[in-house]
Design a protein around this motif. Structure first.
Motif, PDB file in Angstrom:
ATOM      1  N   THR A 225      42.422  37.939  40.480  1.00 18.47           N
ATOM      2  CA  THR A 225      43.232  37.841  41.708  1.00 18.47           C
ATOM      3  C   THR A 225      42.394  37.351  42.880  1.00 18.47           C
ATOM      4  O   THR A 225      42.830  36.490  43.658  1.00 18.47           O
ATOM      5  CB  THR A 225      43.829  39.204  42.097  1.00 18.47           C
TER       6      THR A 225
ATOM      7  N   HIS B  79      48.053  44.608  50.734  1.00 16.08           N
ATOM      8  CA  HIS B  79      47.832  44.924  49.324  1.00 16.08           C
ATOM      9  C   HIS B  79      47.592  46.426  49.201  1.00 16.08           C
ATOM     10  O   HIS B  79      46.631  46.946  49.785  1.00 16.08           O
ATOM     11  CB  HIS B  79      46.605  44.145  48.832  1.00 16.08           C
TER      12      HIS B  79
ATOM     13  N   ASN C 154      46.172  48.516  47.495  1.00 21.56           N
ATOM     14  CA  ASN C 154      45.087  49.014  46.641  1.00 21.56           C
ATOM     15  C   ASN C 154      43.917  49.384  47.544  1.00 21.56           C
ATOM     16  O   ASN C 154      43.897  49.058  48.734  1.00 21.56           O
ATOM     17  CB  ASN C 154      44.690  47.921  45.633  1.00 21.56           C
TER      18      ASN C 154
ATOM     19  N   ARG D  40      37.363  43.096  49.080  1.00 18.84           N
ATOM     20  CA  ARG D  40      38.264  42.416  50.022  1.00 18.84           C
ATOM     21  C   ARG D  40      37.954  42.752  51.468  1.00 18.84           C
ATOM     22  O   ARG D  40      37.980  41.887  52.342  1.00 18.84           O
ATOM     23  CB  ARG D  40      39.722  42.777  49.712  1.00 18.84           C
TER      24      ARG D  40
HETATM   25  C1  GP9 Z   1      43.652  44.626  42.333  1.00 16.88           C
HETATM   26  C2  GP9 Z   1      44.440  43.434  42.009  1.00 16.88           C
HETATM   27  C3  GP9 Z   1      44.492  43.157  40.542  1.00 16.88           C
HETATM   28  O1  GP9 Z   1      43.456  44.827  43.690  1.00 16.88           O
HETATM   29  O2  GP9 Z   1      43.965  42.361  42.720  1.00 16.88           O
HETATM   30  O3  GP9 Z   1      43.291  42.773  40.034  1.00 16.88           O
HETATM   31  P1  GP9 Z   1      43.053  41.660  38.916  1.00 16.88           P
HETATM   32  O4  GP9 Z   1      42.488  42.368  37.730  1.00 16.88           O
HETATM   33  O5  GP9 Z   1      44.328  40.981  38.605  1.00 16.88           O
HETATM   34  O6  GP9 Z   1      42.089  40.740  39.525  1.00 16.88           O
END
Ligand code: GP9
Ligand code: MN
Length: 620
Positions: A295, A341, A343, A350
């Motif tokens: 990603t 996002h 996460n 990030r």
């Molecule tokens: C996690 C998301 C998913 O923050 O970006 O990760 P990936 O494994 O698809 O890179």
């Protein structure tokens, strides 16, 4: 006499055991490390040991007189590193990295609040060191001081090596490709331990620093010539058509093009996207170009029009570079730029990289209401993510550039019964079976998102750019994929499967399907041109997707490339019309170009060359 002798221990053993236990206790009490099962807990427990054995083991080679001093000093320094992490974590909720340590803005924030962050009980972080000092001072008889035999030393280090491999092996089963992909600091600390993590971080850092130090900007001349020669002017009709409009970018997790307009068990997999495509521009020959950074690589490519690296994640290795990314350009053009996002903010580094890309704001995990009910797999479910994001969106200054990163359609594609809008595929491969319902779920979340945008009156004022970030079904599943597609997944087909959907919706434009061979690298100039911003001066490897001068050509990160008529992958040239290998000479004219582009881009990243760009005199 005997019992007295056996009650004596070596100082380095005491130091190792104390620091080991202390580190584990600190993990549990001072950091918020999420543990999902006993295996992870066990890895967490053993992970400080190998490093401590090595570092204190060095003491075995030091003459008695200095050995204790070495052990005491080492114990203090390591305790200090651990404590520094604790302090940093209290403030930033993240682990220290070298670049961050030298990032003055971060540190001055921390510096001014150090006194506030300190607690009376903090001396406990040094308790093992204090114990060692006290033992040496008041109970030296407790310590045995002797020279160790060669065999003894060798055995000790063999055990330390064995523990290292055992730790790494276990970590690999928990988190494949942990080191090469470098996911997340929390994940690294959890799996290899805080001390090893710092060594690893120092290694990455020194590699970057060396390459950067050796670069002087002269390399840019060739690169700039190449980029200028390949520049494609914008489409006159569309240049500036979305001037001043909001930009809504959605990264669709693991979405591949093969599900678009396709059915499973007779049911549509992406009914909403299929509908949206009819009112938008849809690019059906659009490829992802990501490497190990997944990603994060897709984000990097889309916003910089540069290639990611062949190894590791550029978000980690080169987060301190100078970039001229879309968010940066747009914030200089009056836009508010944000990434959303749900996460952990340090995932893929990030929080750090976004500063270099020029984001004004990162809405991460802590900006969302996340609980057991609304999460699955990797975290907040997409529907909840979009619903909660609307609140953030409404508060943003206009115009905005906002990037939304979805998560639910992530391997291993788990979903609750209530969120399954279609039945899984029926094969003996669970991953492929479950991929379809999670894709369908994401499609539903996008539908809700667009409905909400319309309700809030944002839709008509925005351009939407929805793109798949990278493949979801890896080559490990070729057998089942062959069954699903009804054709054998040859390297040719596999390359074709790297297509991801790209949908661009512009208010007032009917759109249509465009079959230009293209990739994520083309998005930056495309978006900027739609907003009426010139890109002629930019170093970029992509070109406007709407440009009439476009060349049908895309390079993937593994060196494969695709043209109008050919696919070149793993050293074989395939004829697109037949899918069969053909004479290499057909692909030859493009080979050099593909190689050059990747090399130029790597040079820019490794040498941090863009820092020479703006101020340089070489361009007349
Ligand atoms: C996690 C998301 C998913 O923050 O970006 O990760 P990936 O494994 O698809 O890179
Ligand atoms: Mn992804």
């Amino acid at each position: 006499m005997r019992s007295l002798k056996s009650s004596k221990v070596s100082l380095f053993v005491v130091a190792t055991v104390l620091l080991w236990l202390k580190t584990y206790i600190v993990y549990k009490t001072s950091f918020d490390i999420k543990i999902e099962n006993w295996k992870q807990e066990f890895i967490l427990f053993i992970n400080p040991l190998s490093f401590l054995m090595f570092i204190f083991g060095i003491g075995l080679f030091i003459k008695q007189k200095n050995r204790n001093r070495y052990i005491i000093i080492t114990s203090f320094l390591l305790s200090f590193v651990l404590f520094a992490n604790v302090m940093f974590y209290r403030f930033f909720n993240d682990f220290l990295t070298l670049p961050v340590l030298f990032q003055t803005s971060n540190m001055s924030d921390l510096g001014s609040s150090v006194t506030e962050l300190l607690q009376v009980t903090d001396f406990l972080y040094f308790v093992d060191f204090i114990i060692l000092v006290l033992i040496l001072k008041y109970k030296p008889s407790f310590i045995v001081n002797r020279e160790y035999s060669k065999v003894g030393k060798r055995a000790f280090f063999l055990v330390a090596i064995a523990i290292t491999f055992f730790n790494l092996g276990l970590a690999e089963t928990e988190r494949p490709q942990l080191l090469t992909r470098t996911f997340d600091r929390e994940m690294l600390v959890k799996n290899i331990g805080t001390y090893n993590y710092h060594i690893y971080d120092a290694f990455l850092q020194s590699k970057t620093t060396a390459q950067r130090a050796l670069a002087d900007g002269s390399e840019l001349v060739d690169i700039d010539n190449y980029v200028q020669a390949n520049y494609k002017g914008p489409n006159e009709d569309l240049f500036g058509i979305a001037k001043g409009k909001n930009v809504i970018l959605v990264s669709m997790e693991s979405l591949q093009s093969f599900v678009i307009n396709e059915r499973v068990n007779g049911q549509e997999i992406t009914p909403f996207l299929n509908q949206l495509i009819k009112e938008s521009y849809y690019f059906d020959q659009f490829y992802h170009q990501t490497g190990q950074g997944k990603t994060s690589d897709s984000e990097f490519i889309v916003e910089n029009s540069l290639y990611p690296l062949s190894r590791g994640a550029v978000f980690f290795t080169n987060s301190g570079n100078k970039y001229t990314a879309t968010p940066k350009i747009l914030s200089e053009n009056g836009y508010f730029t944000a990434s959303l996002h749900a996460n952990n903010k340090s995932f893929w580094n990030r929080d750090i990289m976004y500063q270099s890309l020029g984001y004004n704001r990162f809405y991460s995990m802590t900006d969302y209401n996340i609980n057991e009910e609304n999460s699955i797999g990797w975290g907040l479910k997409d529907i909840d993510f979009f619903e909660q994001s609307i609140t953030h969106l409404k508060e943003m200054p206009k115009p905005f550039y906002a990037k939304f990163i979805t998560l639910t359609n992530h391997f291993p594609f788990v979903l609750e019964e209530e969120d399954q809008f279609i039945e899984p595929y029926d094969s003996n491969n669970k991953t492929v079976n479950n991929y379809f319902p999670t894709v369908r779920y994401m499609d539903e979340s996008l539908k809700i998102f667009v409905e909400r945008l319309k309700e809030e009156g944002i839709y008509e004022d925005s351009i939407l750019i929805f793109y798949g970030d990278h493949y979801g079904i890896s080559e490990n599943h070729n057998k089942t994929m062959s069954e699903f597609l009804g054709e054998e997944v040859t390297p040719f087909v596999s390359t074709q499967l790297q297509r991801v959907p790209l949908i661009i919706h512009i208010p007032g434009q009917k759109g249509g399907t465009i079959s230009n061979v293209s990739g994520q690298i083309d998005l930056k100039p495309t978006i900027l041109h739609l907003l009426g911003i010139d890109t002629k001066q930019d170093i970029q490897f992509g070109s406007d997707l709407f440009s009439k001068e476009r060349m049908n050509f895309v390079v993937l990160r593994d060196g494969s490339f695709i043209t109008d008529d050919y696919v070149y992958t793993r050293g074989v040239c395939y004829d697109k019309s037949t899918g069969e290998p053909t004479d290499e000479s057909s692909c030859e004219p493009y080979m050099e170009k593909a190689k050059n582009e990747l090399e130029y881009s790597d040079k820019i990243i490794n040498g941090d060359l863009l820092r020479f760009y703006e101020n340089s005199e070489y361009r007349k």
